[in-house]
Write a protein that holds these residues in place. Structure first.
Motif, PDB file in Angstrom:
ATOM      1  N   ARG A  37       0.837  -1.201   0.000  1.00 51.82           N
ATOM      2  CA  ARG A  37       0.000   0.000   0.000  1.00 51.82           C
ATOM      3  C   ARG A  37       0.873   1.253   0.000  1.00 51.82           C
ATOM      4  NH1 ARG A  37      -5.351   1.199  -0.847  1.00 51.82           N
ATOM      5  NH2 ARG A  37      -5.805  -0.744   0.166  1.00 51.82           N
ATOM      6  N   VAL A  38       1.941   1.238   0.806  1.00 51.66           N
ATOM      7  CA  VAL A  38       2.845   2.387   0.881  1.00 51.66           C
ATOM      8  C   VAL A  38       3.596   2.553  -0.440  1.00 51.66           C
ATOM      9  CG1 VAL A  38       4.938   3.260   1.989  1.00 51.66           C
ATOM     10  CG2 VAL A  38       3.084   2.324   3.385  1.00 51.66           C
ATOM     11  N   MET A  39       4.074   1.452  -0.984  1.00 49.94           N
ATOM     12  CA  MET A  39       4.901   1.513  -2.197  1.00 49.94           C
ATOM     13  C   MET A  39       4.094   1.848  -3.455  1.00 49.94           C
ATOM     14  SD  MET A  39       7.397  -1.742  -1.472  1.00 49.94           S
ATOM     15  CE  MET A  39       8.255  -1.629  -3.020  1.00 49.94           C
ATOM     16  N   PHE A  40       2.899   1.250  -3.590  1.00 50.16           N
ATOM     17  CA  PHE A  40       2.172   1.350  -4.854  1.00 50.16           C
ATOM     18  C   PHE A  40       0.785   1.963  -4.738  1.00 50.16           C
ATOM     19  CE2 PHE A  40       4.921  -2.480  -5.052  1.00 50.16           C
ATOM     20  CZ  PHE A  40       5.888  -1.945  -5.895  1.00 50.16           C
ATOM     21  N   GLY A  41       0.339   2.238  -3.524  1.00 54.49           N
ATOM     22  CA  GLY A  41      -0.968   2.846  -3.339  1.00 54.49           C
ATOM     23  C   GLY A  41      -2.100   1.884  -3.659  1.00 54.49           C
ATOM     24  N   ALA A  42      -3.271   2.456  -3.783  1.00 62.91           N
ATOM     25  CA  ALA A  42      -4.459   1.674  -4.131  1.00 62.91           C
ATOM     26  C   ALA A  42      -4.529   1.549  -5.649  1.00 62.91           C
ATOM     27  CB  ALA A  42      -5.704   2.356  -3.600  1.00 62.91           C
ATOM     28  N   PRO A  43      -5.089   0.474  -6.130  1.00 61.91           N
ATOM     29  CA  PRO A  43      -5.216   0.344  -7.581  1.00 61.91           C
ATOM     30  C   PRO A  43      -6.179   1.385  -8.138  1.00 61.91           C
ATOM     31  CG  PRO A  43      -6.274  -1.508  -6.459  1.00 61.91           C
ATOM     32  CD  PRO A  43      -5.621  -0.672  -5.410  1.00 61.91           C
ATOM     33  N   SER A  44      -5.885   1.853  -9.320  1.00 64.64           N
ATOM     34  CA  SER A  44      -6.754   2.852  -9.942  1.00 64.64           C
ATOM     35  C   SER A  44      -7.721   2.211 -10.928  1.00 64.64           C
ATOM     36  CB  SER A  44      -5.913   3.916 -10.650  1.00 64.64           C
ATOM     37  OG  SER A  44      -5.071   3.319 -11.597  1.00 64.64           O
ATOM     38  N   THR A  45      -7.502   0.932 -11.229  1.00 63.78           N
ATOM     39  CA  THR A  45      -8.387   0.224 -12.155  1.00 63.78           C
ATOM     40  C   THR A  45      -8.842  -1.079 -11.510  1.00 63.78           C
ATOM     41  OG1 THR A  45      -6.520  -0.884 -13.219  1.00 63.78           O
ATOM     42  CG2 THR A  45      -7.264   1.179 -14.221  1.00 63.78           C
ATOM     43  N   HIS A  46      -9.962  -1.579 -11.993  1.00 59.88           N
ATOM     44  CA  HIS A  46     -10.520  -2.857 -11.541  1.00 59.88           C
ATOM     45  C   HIS A  46     -11.122  -3.551 -12.762  1.00 59.88           C
ATOM     46  CE1 HIS A  46      -9.922  -1.796  -7.344  1.00 59.88           C
ATOM     47  NE2 HIS A  46     -10.400  -0.605  -7.646  1.00 59.88           N
ATOM     48  N   ARG A  47     -10.265  -3.830 -13.732  1.00 62.36           N
ATOM     49  CA  ARG A  47     -10.750  -4.388 -14.996  1.00 62.36           C
ATOM     50  C   ARG A  47     -10.999  -5.890 -14.885  1.00 62.36           C
ATOM     51  NH1 ARG A  47      -5.915  -1.752 -18.335  1.00 62.36           N
ATOM     52  NH2 ARG A  47      -4.920  -2.551 -16.465  1.00 62.36           N
ATOM     53  N   PRO A  48     -12.026  -6.364 -15.568  1.00 58.29           N
ATOM     54  CA  PRO A  48     -12.238  -7.806 -15.636  1.00 58.29           C
ATOM     55  C   PRO A  48     -11.214  -8.445 -16.577  1.00 58.29           C
ATOM     56  CG  PRO A  48     -13.909  -6.667 -16.920  1.00 58.29           C
ATOM     57  CD  PRO A  48     -13.088  -5.609 -16.239  1.00 58.29           C
ATOM     58  N   TYR A  49     -11.136  -9.747 -16.541  1.00 55.80           N
ATOM     59  CA  TYR A  49     -10.165 -10.507 -17.328  1.00 55.80           C
ATOM     60  C   TYR A  49     -10.125 -10.085 -18.805  1.00 55.80           C
ATOM     61  CZ  TYR A  49      -7.832 -14.648 -19.318  1.00 55.80           C
ATOM     62  OH  TYR A  49      -6.998 -15.502 -19.991  1.00 55.80           O
ATOM     63  N   PRO A  50     -11.263 -10.028 -19.501  1.00 52.99           N
ATOM     64  CA  PRO A  50     -11.182  -9.666 -20.932  1.00 52.99           C
ATOM     65  C   PRO A  50     -10.548  -8.294 -21.177  1.00 52.99           C
ATOM     66  CG  PRO A  50     -13.357 -10.548 -20.418  1.00 52.99           C
ATOM     67  CD  PRO A  50     -12.643 -10.335 -19.113  1.00 52.99           C
ATOM     68  N   GLU A  51     -10.768  -7.344 -20.279  1.00 57.48           N
ATOM     69  CA  GLU A  51     -10.178  -6.018 -20.463  1.00 57.48           C
ATOM     70  C   GLU A  51      -8.674  -6.027 -20.197  1.00 57.48           C
ATOM     71  OE1 GLU A  51     -12.271  -2.806 -18.535  1.00 57.48           O
ATOM     72  OE2 GLU A  51     -14.211  -3.656 -19.121  1.00 57.48           O
ATOM     73  N   VAL A  52      -8.228  -6.839 -19.259  1.00 61.28           N
ATOM     74  CA  VAL A  52      -6.786  -6.974 -19.017  1.00 61.28           C
ATOM     75  C   VAL A  52      -6.125  -7.594 -20.245  1.00 61.28           C
ATOM     76  CG1 VAL A  52      -5.023  -8.104 -17.598  1.00 61.28           C
ATOM     77  CG2 VAL A  52      -7.033  -7.074 -16.506  1.00 61.28           C
ATOM     78  N   VAL A  53      -6.752  -8.618 -20.803  1.00 62.66           N
ATOM     79  CA  VAL A  53      -6.230  -9.261 -22.020  1.00 62.66           C
ATOM     80  C   VAL A  53      -6.158  -8.258 -23.160  1.00 62.66           C
ATOM     81  CG1 VAL A  53      -6.734 -11.011 -23.782  1.00 62.66           C
ATOM     82  CG2 VAL A  53      -6.963 -11.583 -21.350  1.00 62.66           C
ATOM     83  N   THR A  54      -7.213  -7.486 -23.353  1.00 64.72           N
ATOM     84  CA  THR A  54      -7.230  -6.476 -24.424  1.00 64.72           C
ATOM     85  C   THR A  54      -6.125  -5.444 -24.226  1.00 64.72           C
ATOM     86  OG1 THR A  54      -9.595  -6.798 -24.783  1.00 64.72           O
ATOM     87  CG2 THR A  54      -8.654  -4.699 -25.525  1.00 64.72           C
TER      88      THR A  54
END
Length: 184
Positions: free
Chosen positions: A69-86
């Motif tokens: 959390r300190v190093m990278f913070g909170a994620p800014s995206t929450h994409r489903p599998y197909p969007e990560v693949v794309t």
């Protein structure tokens, strides 16, 4: 397969490992160590690459969550599998390649290859894949969306997105090897 939860990803990773192992073990020894074309990796090189990437993801998953959390913070995206693949396919299409730290050592000369060498490559991949699954299994499903880790081509990802990527990445390399060795 479109994974959603951690357990879906764990099953997918186990399946990818089983598919890779069965396919690679069935290849003639020279095909396992011979690049299908200049500038391309042999199947052994793909497995070494995956072993390197698994090690890095496993290290990230093993870090204390407060440190992440300190190093990278909170994620800014929450994409489903197909969007990560794309997103990954788009990064590759834009010229993205593996950073040097993930480029495997040169493959064994196919004329000097042995079954023991193939076994060592497969065992290294299996150990890395099992360690990755064990590290991911220690994460509660809900925590996958609240922590981030970096990816060289895709930027900062949620841990869930990185798990999706890792599953797709294994399958992407297997399909690429199959396409190169078994053109239609």
């Amino acid at each position: 397969m479109t994974p959603h939860g951690r357990d879906d990803v764990l099953r997918g990773l186990a399946g990818a490992q089983a598919d890779w192992t069965a396919y690679a073990a069935a290849l003639p020894l020279d095909a396992f160590f011979r690049a299908p074309a200049p500038g391309r990796w042999a199947p052994a090189g793909h497995l070494r690459h995956l072993t390197l990437t698994h090690r890095r993801v496993t290290q990230g998953l093993g870090m204390p969550r407060p440190a992440l959390r300190v190093m990278f913070g909170a994620p800014s995206t929450h994409r489903p599998y197909p969007e990560v693949v794309t997103a990954y396919r788009a990064a590759l299409a834009a010229g993205g390649t593996a950073p040097d730290r993930y480029v495997p050592a040169p493959d064994t000369d196919p004329t000097e290859a042995t079954e023991a060498t193939r076994t060592a490559v497969l065992d290294g991949y299996a150990r890395g894949a099992e360690a990755l699954r064990a590290a991911l299994a220690r994460w509660p499903d809900a925590a996958l969306d609240t922590h981030a880790l970096p990816h060289d081509l895709l930027g900062r990802l949620s841990v869930r997105e990185l798990a999706y990527f890792t599953l797709y990445h294994d399958l992407h390399h297997l399909r690429g090897v199959q396409a190169a060795l078994e053109p239609s």
